[in-house]
Design a protein around this motif. Sequence first.
Motif, PDB file in Angstrom:
ATOM      1  N   GLU A 657      27.555  28.520   2.809  1.00  0.00           N
ATOM      2  CA  GLU A 657      27.340  29.530   4.130  1.00  0.00           C
ATOM      3  C   GLU A 657      26.605  28.496   5.194  1.00  0.00           C
ATOM      4  OE1 GLU A 657      24.029  32.253   2.069  1.00  0.00           O
ATOM      5  OE2 GLU A 657      23.644  30.554   1.722  1.00  0.00           O
ATOM      6  N   LEU A 660      30.441  28.788   7.025  1.00  0.00           N
ATOM      7  CA  LEU A 660      30.749  29.701   7.419  1.00  0.00           C
ATOM      8  C   LEU A 660      29.471  30.496   8.767  1.00  0.00           C
ATOM      9  CD1 LEU A 660      31.793  32.431   6.873  1.00  0.00           C
ATOM     10  CD2 LEU A 660      29.444  34.023   5.702  1.00  0.00           C
ATOM     11  N   ALA A 681      31.896  39.326  13.317  1.00  0.00           N
ATOM     12  CA  ALA A 681      32.486  40.017  11.789  1.00  0.00           C
ATOM     13  C   ALA A 681      31.569  39.112  11.024  1.00  0.00           C
ATOM     14  CB  ALA A 681      34.031  40.422  11.888  1.00  0.00           C
ATOM     15  N   LEU A 682      31.576  37.566  11.081  1.00  0.00           N
ATOM     16  CA  LEU A 682      31.573  35.961  10.348  1.00  0.00           C
ATOM     17  C   LEU A 682      30.199  36.470   9.920  1.00  0.00           C
ATOM     18  CD1 LEU A 682      33.946  33.817  11.000  1.00  0.00           C
ATOM     19  CD2 LEU A 682      34.017  34.799   9.309  1.00  0.00           C
ATOM     20  N   LEU A 685      29.058  39.361   7.639  1.00  0.00           N
ATOM     21  CA  LEU A 685      29.355  39.097   6.793  1.00  0.00           C
ATOM     22  C   LEU A 685      27.704  38.087   6.111  1.00  0.00           C
ATOM     23  CD1 LEU A 685      30.936  38.812   4.252  1.00  0.00           C
ATOM     24  CD2 LEU A 685      32.599  36.764   5.801  1.00  0.00           C
ATOM     25  N   PHE A 686      28.335  37.091   7.253  1.00  0.00           N
ATOM     26  CA  PHE A 686      27.019  35.735   6.398  1.00  0.00           C
ATOM     27  C   PHE A 686      25.282  36.678   6.424  1.00  0.00           C
ATOM     28  CE2 PHE A 686      23.290  32.907   7.860  1.00  0.00           C
ATOM     29  CZ  PHE A 686      23.687  32.750   7.202  1.00  0.00           C
ATOM     30  N   GLY A 688      24.760  39.541   5.975  1.00  0.00           N
ATOM     31  CA  GLY A 688      24.619  40.580   4.646  1.00  0.00           C
ATOM     32  C   GLY A 688      24.442  39.727   3.422  1.00  0.00           C
ATOM     33  N   GLN A 689      25.428  38.584   3.378  1.00  0.00           N
ATOM     34  CA  GLN A 689      25.764  38.239   1.868  1.00  0.00           C
ATOM     35  C   GLN A 689      24.762  37.375   1.626  1.00  0.00           C
ATOM     36  OE1 GLN A 689      25.601  35.158   1.444  1.00  0.00           O
ATOM     37  NE2 GLN A 689      25.804  34.616   3.238  1.00  0.00           N
TER      38      GLN A 689
END
Length: 701
Positions: A657, A660, A681-682, A685-686, A688-689
């Motif tokens: 993480e 990322l 976008a990254l 993604l970061f 959200g997860q």
Amino acid sequence: MTEPVTPTDKTPQGAPATVHDPLAETFPATREGKVLFGIAIAFSTFQLLTAAGLLGLPSQVVRSVHVGFLMLLVFPLLATLRQARPSIRAAAWVLGIIGMGVGLYQFIEYEPLILRAGEPLPIDTVIGVLSLAVLFIATYALMGPALPIICGIFLAYCLWGQYLPSPFNTRGYPFWQVIDHMSFGTEGIYGIPTLVSATYIFLFILFGSFLERAGMIRLFTDVSMGLVGHARGGPAKVAVISSGFMGMISGSGVANVVTVGQFTIPLMKRFGYRAAFAGGVEATASMGGQIMPPVMGAVAFIMAETLGIQYKEVVEAAIIPAILYFASAFWAVHLEAGRTGLMGLPRNQLPSPLNALKERWYLILPLAALVYLLFSGFTPLFAGTIGFAMTALLILGGSVALGLPNYVLRVIFWVFLGLIAGSFFKFGIWIVIAAAAVLVAVNLFVKGGMQTLRDCRDSLAEGAKTALPVGIACAIVGIIVGTMTLTGVANTFGDYIVSIGRSSLILSLILTMITCLILGMGIPTIPNYIITSTIAGPALLALGIPLLVSHMFVFYFGIMADLTPPVALACFAAAPIARESGLKIAMEAIKVAAAGFVIPYMAVYTPALMLQPGGALAASIGFYPAVIYVVFKTALAIALWGIAVIGYFKTHLAWWERILATIASFSLIAAIPISDQIGFALAVLFFGQHLYRARQASQPA
């Protein structure tokens, strides 16, 4: 509330000897100390009379006498504070008198020197050599060898540059011409930096000195404690806010560290922050004072004078970056507090910000007037004069107001005093002088009045002492500016940067950044800025970067040089307070100060970040949408960087993480096609997860 830990005066292992600043000490109570105290008051009085236009001296004379006072004060003061042996003290007085004599020579010979400009007499050359020699010795004694060596190299280049290979060779200049160029006129040591030191800088230093003496530090600290002291990581957030407030009036990073840091660093340690992190937070926040409007340190005045623009234009360009810088530091301490589980202080142990403002609200008036005048287009000299006059009247009137029997009369008194200060615009400086004289007379008879007068006297002396390193640095870097005007060597270096920039702008920017950081190893921000802006500023302009943005670029990295190893002056200043190695503090400061490294690059590619026109983004979507977009993108990049460095957001980050978040942050910073889309976008993604993982971890098994 338990009292904070008292800081030690012992320097930890790993801190250099230069950490101890003798000028931080008070004037000694000896006979010699009293003489120096009187010289300092005379110095400040001369500068105030000059700023008010009461002496009517030519600019060249003001500059030479200003440097003369610097020399007269610095040598014996350093010798006295360092408790040198009698022979050294005697030599120090001789050097100081010689330095003042040089200034008086230019005062006495002002018109003859103008008439024989370019054809100096032998005595002129001798005086010029003495002025340079004394200045080099003073700089070495006060700041160490780095700056004298660099300026000495430039001076040697003027004398013997004809022996160098092309394209660095010069046509050769006779000895008398070099000395005349550097020691007389307005191209050498009496150039624009000294002009700014003798006018704006000294006045604003006195302004800050009087406000500090009046209790501004306590006001800022109480307000900061009341606002955020109860929050998670409250003590560190107090350090960020109070140092930012102090930077508004002092503009000196190291001075902020050793004043505000005496309170904030022990407080952070007491509530669980690591010593290195506490020192790094204070160093980062304190250095940010130099980019915090309205004062912004001395560099902003020099920048405005050099570029021939209004000071408010420099302030406007710095507003958004300054906010982002302190938001970055605030975010870092918030995350660190979450990672280590550090909570704030109980509310019942914190001062009330409203009560603090109610008790000392009047201290904000000079600062408010200063901001108003600067943004209304008045010159910094005029604005500073008004601000200082209001501060002096407030301090002198404070003890008088306390002697009045009720609150209504006090309010009437303050309103009347404010009207007098405001009448400066119509009746000039004499109305303020008359009011000050009346208040001085009244203070002789009211309770606490004598202490008020002593505070004003001490502020004059402390202001002159604080101005010594700034003034001397401004004078000696005039040699570098003089070298540029005499030889044109800046064009050679500039052509090199431009040639690189045509193939890769980022390489030119990195080269300029490295130059700033290397020069910052032992050199204060002011000479660092002057050197790099003189050499690299025109080159960056030639590459299409707006002029103000290019100068702000080198300004920012001049500040960052005080946070980066191996010297990291601000970090080593925090070391004895934090009881930690200066290098460890510097490593933490770099993490916290992410904005200081990110903002200059992003402003180059998107000048809208500094409210400047230009750039492809503004051309495609419009100026104000570009401002909103780049501010959002920069804030997101800084937020991701802080999360990656600290390793915490809603919960502790896994190693992948952190990678990322780092990649997402750098994608938003990079100015290449589709990098922003990849970064956003990254980031999605970061977050959200991570939020999903944090929620899963918080649920009971």
